[in-house]
Design a protein around this motif. Sequence first.
Motif: not given
Lengths: 63, 312
Positions: B171-174, B284-286, B291-295
């Motif tokens: 995820l973007i958070g990662d 908003l932050l959550a 959002v998934p990181v696209l392959e």
Amino acid sequence: MEITIAKMILAAVTTAGDRRVEGCPVFYAADEAEAAEMCLVLSRVLEGVAHDMGNGVYIIVKH
Amino acid sequence: MRTRKTAKGLKGAEAGLNRDLATILTGVVLGTLARYWMLRRDFRQYPSYPHAVVTHLALGFVAATLGAVAVPAIAAKEYTAVTFLALAATQFRDVRNMEREMLVAIDQSSLVSRGPDFIEGIARTFEARNYLVVFVSLAASLAAYALSPPYGILAGVLAMLLVHRFMRGKLIGDIAKVRPAELHFEGANLFVEDIHIMNLGLKEIRRVYEEKGRAVILEPLDDNGREILANVGQRQAIAHDVAALLGIHRDVDTAEFTPLLRRKAETGRVGMVIVPIEPDMECLLAAVRNVPVLESAFVRPLAARAGRCAAD
């Protein structure tokens, strides 16, 4: 498939009557208030965004 | 004597049939359940409920049947039955095309489009999930055939957990630190801290941004994250997801309020502005973090020596 013109100056609005603006539809406004009103109408009708060039010229561009 | 032998043979055949049936049933049920379970995790990306659910459950059922039938077929020395799996591959590639075409078509009528990268990612996931169903049902039916149906269920559940564990993308958070930021105007130019976003000519629009606009900054944690955030499709996916979750203060004729993500080339940081209907910053932050990181956007320059060397 919908085809639209994007990334192109669709129209220009200017308060600087002595300045030569060419190459697209140009609208001359008497003052800033009129220019803002024209920009609003044009950007809504063309579904574009009004950008301020900073020299009294506004351009409407669809992104 | 002969009658007894025939009766015994019949009984044996019947037992074999029952065993095959139990095997296939275990595989089909576990595989279809796996598809349903994977569908439940889709709602944010793809909320066409309930007809799309029926379509994909039906396809999942077909995939599960193919996987489940393979084991008894091979046990009965029907080796040609394996060619069915090749047929399945063709079928599921069509699923990908179907999903892509449908999403591209509806993308034109959404206020904030997903973009081709996100659509390709979703379509690919839908195809891959059918193969995963084949894998789950194959594992379940293999254990059911070799041991007994309860073991088949156990193997199926294990396979599902395995799929869940390894198919979960990042995820973007990662990959980035997401934090609130201030937006401001310098003349007609909109900035998020030091990142230039766009030029807005109209005072009314600027006032709406100042009153209702929200800004966040995404700071990549390392060089891998920096390159992922540089991908335009990834940024479009973030804009789409956030707009879908928080609502967007725009209509077709107010292009000014399209959420935008722009990058500062010097630092790799990305600034985002949006005028959400729900102005809650925590949500908003959550939304951005989830959002998934696209392959298609996922790159790892740090995995190569040149990339690591350049990173110092």
